[in-house]
Design a protein around this motif. Structure first.
Motif, PDB file in Angstrom:
ATOM      1  N   LYS A 100       0.809  -1.100   0.299  1.00 13.31           N
ATOM      2  CA  LYS A 100      -0.086   0.106  -0.257  1.00 13.31           C
ATOM      3  C   LYS A 100       0.875   0.672   0.155  1.00 13.31           C
ATOM      4  O   LYS A 100       0.724   2.129  -0.795  1.00 13.31           O
ATOM      5  CB  LYS A 100      -0.741   0.276   1.136  1.00 13.31           C
ATOM      6  CG  LYS A 100      -1.881   1.577   1.166  1.00 13.31           C
ATOM      7  CD  LYS A 100      -2.993   1.070   2.524  1.00 13.31           C
ATOM      8  CE  LYS A 100      -3.796   2.082   2.426  1.00 13.31           C
ATOM      9  NZ  LYS A 100      -2.786   3.275   3.259  1.00 13.31           N
ATOM     10  N   ALA A 101       2.165   1.152   0.872  1.00 18.16           N
ATOM     11  CA  ALA A 101       3.048   2.388   1.328  1.00 18.16           C
ATOM     12  C   ALA A 101       3.751   2.660  -0.228  1.00 18.16           C
ATOM     13  O   ALA A 101       3.158   3.984  -0.903  1.00 18.16           O
ATOM     14  CB  ALA A 101       4.233   2.877   2.304  1.00 18.16           C
ATOM     15  N   ALA A 102       3.962   1.134  -0.902  1.00 13.22           N
ATOM     16  CA  ALA A 102       4.921   1.850  -2.610  1.00 13.22           C
ATOM     17  C   ALA A 102       3.905   2.209  -3.249  1.00 13.22           C
ATOM     18  O   ALA A 102       4.430   3.201  -4.089  1.00 13.22           O
ATOM     19  CB  ALA A 102       5.322   1.224  -2.568  1.00 13.22           C
ATOM     20  N   SER A 103       2.494   2.179  -3.572  1.00 13.17           N
ATOM     21  CA  SER A 103       1.453   2.267  -4.615  1.00 13.17           C
ATOM     22  C   SER A 103       0.935   3.970  -4.154  1.00 13.17           C
ATOM     23  O   SER A 103       1.287   4.502  -5.004  1.00 13.17           O
ATOM     24  CB  SER A 103      -0.033   1.428  -4.367  1.00 13.17           C
ATOM     25  OG  SER A 103      -0.476   1.919  -5.002  1.00 13.17           O
ATOM     26  N   GLU A 104       0.854   3.701  -2.825  1.00  8.59           N
ATOM     27  CA  GLU A 104       0.769   5.623  -2.533  1.00  8.59           C
ATOM     28  C   GLU A 104       1.598   6.662  -3.191  1.00  8.59           C
ATOM     29  O   GLU A 104       1.715   7.701  -3.299  1.00  8.59           O
ATOM     30  CB  GLU A 104       0.388   6.094  -1.536  1.00  8.59           C
ATOM     31  CG  GLU A 104      -1.041   4.825  -0.510  1.00  8.59           C
ATOM     32  CD  GLU A 104      -1.349   4.925   0.909  1.00  8.59           C
ATOM     33  OE1 GLU A 104      -0.806   5.491   1.156  1.00  8.59           O
ATOM     34  OE2 GLU A 104      -2.868   4.481   0.865  1.00  8.59           O
ATOM     35  N   GLY A 105       2.685   5.945  -2.375  1.00  7.27           N
ATOM     36  CA  GLY A 105       4.127   7.093  -2.793  1.00  7.27           C
ATOM     37  C   GLY A 105       5.169   7.131  -4.432  1.00  7.27           C
ATOM     38  O   GLY A 105       5.444   7.054  -4.841  1.00  7.27           O
ATOM     39  N   HIS A 106       4.830   5.859  -4.613  1.00 10.45           N
ATOM     40  CA  HIS A 106       4.857   5.488  -6.397  1.00 10.45           C
ATOM     41  C   HIS A 106       6.500   5.057  -6.537  1.00 10.45           C
ATOM     42  O   HIS A 106       7.373   5.938  -6.679  1.00 10.45           O
ATOM     43  CB  HIS A 106       4.497   6.635  -7.053  1.00 10.45           C
ATOM     44  CG  HIS A 106       3.119   7.047  -7.338  1.00 10.45           C
ATOM     45  ND1 HIS A 106       2.290   6.712  -8.029  1.00 10.45           N
ATOM     46  CD2 HIS A 106       2.844   8.411  -6.633  1.00 10.45           C
ATOM     47  CE1 HIS A 106       0.828   7.218  -7.704  1.00 10.45           C
ATOM     48  NE2 HIS A 106       2.024   7.975  -7.262  1.00 10.45           N
ATOM     49  N   ALA A 107       6.233   4.219  -5.536  1.00 11.52           N
ATOM     50  CA  ALA A 107       7.974   3.894  -5.283  1.00 11.52           C
ATOM     51  C   ALA A 107       8.058   2.877  -4.705  1.00 11.52           C
ATOM     52  O   ALA A 107       7.025   1.763  -5.729  1.00 11.52           O
ATOM     53  CB  ALA A 107       8.291   4.157  -4.017  1.00 11.52           C
ATOM     54  N   ARG A 108       8.607   1.863  -4.970  1.00  8.77           N
ATOM     55  CA  ARG A 108       9.124   0.119  -5.208  1.00  8.77           C
ATOM     56  C   ARG A 108       9.713  -0.293  -4.229  1.00  8.77           C
ATOM     57  O   ARG A 108      11.526  -0.267  -3.603  1.00  8.77           O
ATOM     58  CB  ARG A 108       9.751  -0.362  -6.325  1.00  8.77           C
ATOM     59  CG  ARG A 108       9.566  -1.122  -6.902  1.00  8.77           C
ATOM     60  CD  ARG A 108      10.450  -2.214  -8.105  1.00  8.77           C
ATOM     61  NE  ARG A 108      10.194  -2.682  -8.483  1.00  8.77           N
ATOM     62  CZ  ARG A 108      11.444  -4.045  -9.747  1.00  8.77           C
ATOM     63  NH1 ARG A 108      11.738  -3.024 -10.154  1.00  8.77           N
ATOM     64  NH2 ARG A 108      11.105  -5.080  -9.611  1.00  8.77           N
ATOM     65  N   LEU A 109       9.361  -1.472  -3.393  1.00  7.00           N
ATOM     66  CA  LEU A 109      10.143  -2.032  -2.512  1.00  7.00           C
ATOM     67  C   LEU A 109      11.000  -3.016  -3.058  1.00  7.00           C
ATOM     68  O   LEU A 109      10.412  -4.292  -4.323  1.00  7.00           O
ATOM     69  CB  LEU A 109       9.238  -3.276  -1.513  1.00  7.00           C
ATOM     70  CG  LEU A 109      10.347  -4.040  -0.899  1.00  7.00           C
ATOM     71  CD1 LEU A 109      11.002  -3.352   0.079  1.00  7.00           C
ATOM     72  CD2 LEU A 109       9.285  -4.929  -0.137  1.00  7.00           C
ATOM     73  N   ARG A 110      12.499  -2.825  -3.532  1.00 13.09           N
ATOM     74  CA  ARG A 110      13.390  -4.020  -4.228  1.00 13.09           C
ATOM     75  C   ARG A 110      14.057  -5.223  -3.227  1.00 13.09           C
ATOM     76  O   ARG A 110      15.110  -4.839  -2.469  1.00 13.09           O
ATOM     77  CB  ARG A 110      14.636  -3.876  -4.815  1.00 13.09           C
ATOM     78  CG  ARG A 110      14.011  -2.479  -6.363  1.00 13.09           C
ATOM     79  CD  ARG A 110      15.314  -1.266  -5.847  1.00 13.09           C
ATOM     80  NE  ARG A 110      14.178  -0.515  -7.245  1.00 13.09           N
ATOM     81  CZ  ARG A 110      13.923  -0.949  -8.676  1.00 13.09           C
ATOM     82  NH1 ARG A 110      14.479  -1.720  -9.185  1.00 13.09           N
ATOM     83  NH2 ARG A 110      13.658   0.769  -9.498  1.00 13.09           N
ATOM     84  N   LEU A 111      13.675  -6.516  -3.790  1.00 14.66           N
ATOM     85  CA  LEU A 111      14.251  -7.727  -3.018  1.00 14.66           C
ATOM     86  C   LEU A 111      15.553  -8.492  -3.603  1.00 14.66           C
ATOM     87  O   LEU A 111      15.790  -8.410  -4.573  1.00 14.66           O
ATOM     88  CB  LEU A 111      13.045  -8.653  -3.338  1.00 14.66           C
ATOM     89  CG  LEU A 111      12.056  -8.505  -2.620  1.00 14.66           C
ATOM     90  CD1 LEU A 111      10.642  -9.683  -2.776  1.00 14.66           C
ATOM     91  CD2 LEU A 111      12.047  -7.730  -1.606  1.00 14.66           C
ATOM     92  N   ALA A 112      16.666  -8.097  -2.195  1.00 17.06           N
ATOM     93  CA  ALA A 112      17.975  -8.158  -2.266  1.00 17.06           C
ATOM     94  C   ALA A 112      18.197 -10.202  -2.462  1.00 17.06           C
ATOM     95  O   ALA A 112      16.943 -10.430  -1.657  1.00 17.06           O
ATOM     96  CB  ALA A 112      18.598  -7.851  -1.829  1.00 17.06           C
ATOM     97  N   SER A 113      19.134 -10.988  -2.904  1.00 15.81           N
ATOM     98  CA  SER A 113      18.872 -12.447  -3.206  1.00 15.81           C
ATOM     99  C   SER A 113      19.337 -13.240  -1.846  1.00 15.81           C
ATOM    100  O   SER A 113      18.285 -13.983  -1.923  1.00 15.81           O
ATOM    101  CB  SER A 113      19.249 -12.792  -5.043  1.00 15.81           C
ATOM    102  OG  SER A 113      20.581 -12.341  -4.566  1.00 15.81           O
ATOM    103  N   GLY A 114      19.963 -11.945  -1.386  1.00 14.74           N
ATOM    104  CA  GLY A 114      20.552 -12.693  -0.625  1.00 14.74           C
ATOM    105  C   GLY A 114      21.755 -13.441  -0.510  1.00 14.74           C
ATOM    106  O   GLY A 114      22.392 -13.761  -1.234  1.00 14.74           O
ATOM    107  N   ALA A 115      21.273 -14.692   0.485  1.00 14.47           N
ATOM    108  CA  ALA A 115      22.295 -15.675   0.475  1.00 14.47           C
ATOM    109  C   ALA A 115      22.225 -16.915  -0.403  1.00 14.47           C
ATOM    110  O   ALA A 115      22.335 -17.716  -0.401  1.00 14.47           O
ATOM    111  CB  ALA A 115      22.547 -16.679   1.910  1.00 14.47           C
ATOM    112  N   ILE A 116      21.309 -16.879  -1.498  1.00 13.17           N
ATOM    113  CA  ILE A 116      20.780 -18.056  -2.049  1.00 13.17           C
ATOM    114  C   ILE A 116      20.791 -17.099  -3.554  1.00 13.17           C
ATOM    115  O   ILE A 116      21.186 -16.342  -4.165  1.00 13.17           O
ATOM    116  CB  ILE A 116      19.522 -18.631  -2.314  1.00 13.17           C
ATOM    117  CG1 ILE A 116      19.169 -19.498  -2.722  1.00 13.17           C
ATOM    118  CG2 ILE A 116      18.675 -17.125  -2.103  1.00 13.17           C
ATOM    119  CD1 ILE A 116      19.994 -20.532  -2.398  1.00 13.17           C
TER     120      ILE A 116
END
Length: 258
Positions: A100-116
């Motif tokens: 919801k926050a990303a949609s309202e702020g026109h932003a994006r949560l980017r997921l780092a691949s981590g340990a895999i």
């Protein structure tokens, strides 16, 4: 590029060192209340509202609590966020709040691949149809101390591999929040938290954390395995997770890339 880092632990310090040779400026470290002032790289703040107005990216290096506390307000403000705390996304209310926050702020949560690794192959295979995905996490017995494995196994007496959890990625992320990020990454890239299967194993024959993926679908079959090392200054932090966080930041500046 001006960024803020959540936390000043092992992964954060790896990122700080890694971006020193790049045109990236750390404008603030977001820390818990009581840890204010200036660090060796940037001033400390306690909330997103304290960040400079030209902050372009927030990077979560602090774990699930950091993403929960600072992810939604950053996204709502229109600042993209990078996180390696993928296990936190098994919490449905938090997932919804971030979305919801990303949609309202026109932003994006980017997921780092981590340990895999192999997540790109899983995402591609998902578009054609996946029938089965299983993640198997193996750690030396000492690596499971402080987790529910202690309630099921005598970790100090094991002489052979022992499975202490079998179930969905969602259940694994809920029961093992400190060990959930890899299982969550596999689930988010493939069949989701409920349909991705997970086995967690204490294995006295190994000295590194071993992550395995098995998948089958319209694309064919895949088996992937990686034995990951820890960061030298924190045996609980994956070196590859830190590297993936740094890579995700640097990818923001590339004109051609994956």
């Amino acid at each position: 590029m001006k960024i803020a880092l959540i936390g000043d632990g092992a992964i954060s310090r790896y990122v700080q060192a890694g971006i020193a040779a790049h045109p990236v400026e750390i404008v603030a470290l977001i820390m818990r209340s009581g840890r204010t002032g200036a660090t060796r790289c940037a001033p400390c703040v306690t909330c997103i509202s304290d960040l400079p107005s030209d902050t372009g990216l927030v990077v979560d290096c602090a774990g699930h609590a950091g993403l929960r506390d600072h992810g939604p307000p950053a996204l709502e403000r229109g600042i993209d966020v990078i996180t390696v705390s993928l296990g936190a996304l098994a919490d449905e209310p938090l997932y919804a709040a971030l979305s919801k926050a990303a949609s309202e702020g026109h932003a994006r949560l980017r997921l780092a691949s981590g340990a895999i690794g192999a997540l790109d192959a899983l995402r591609a295979a998902r578009t054609g149809g996946l029938d089965h995905v299983r993640y198997v996490g193996r750690k030396p017995p000492a690596g499971w101390r402080g987790s529910p494995a202690e309630d099921m196994l005598d970790l100090g007496a094991l002489t052979a591999p022992a499975t202490h959890f079998s179930g969905s990625a969602g259940a694994a992320a809920t029961r093992y929040p400190k060990n959930a990020n890899v299982a969550a990454a596999v689930a988010l890239a493939s069949l989701g938290f409920e349909d991705t299967q997970v086995d967690l194993i204490a294995d006295p024959s190994i000295t590194a954390n071993v992550h395995e993926i098995e998948a089958a679908g319209a694309f064919g079959e895949m088996r992937f395995s990686i034995a990951g090392k820890a960061l030298p200054d924190n045996p609980r932090s994956s070196a590859l997770a830190a590297m993936s966080t740094l890579a995700a930041i640097l990818d923001q500046r590339t004109t051609i890339g994956f």
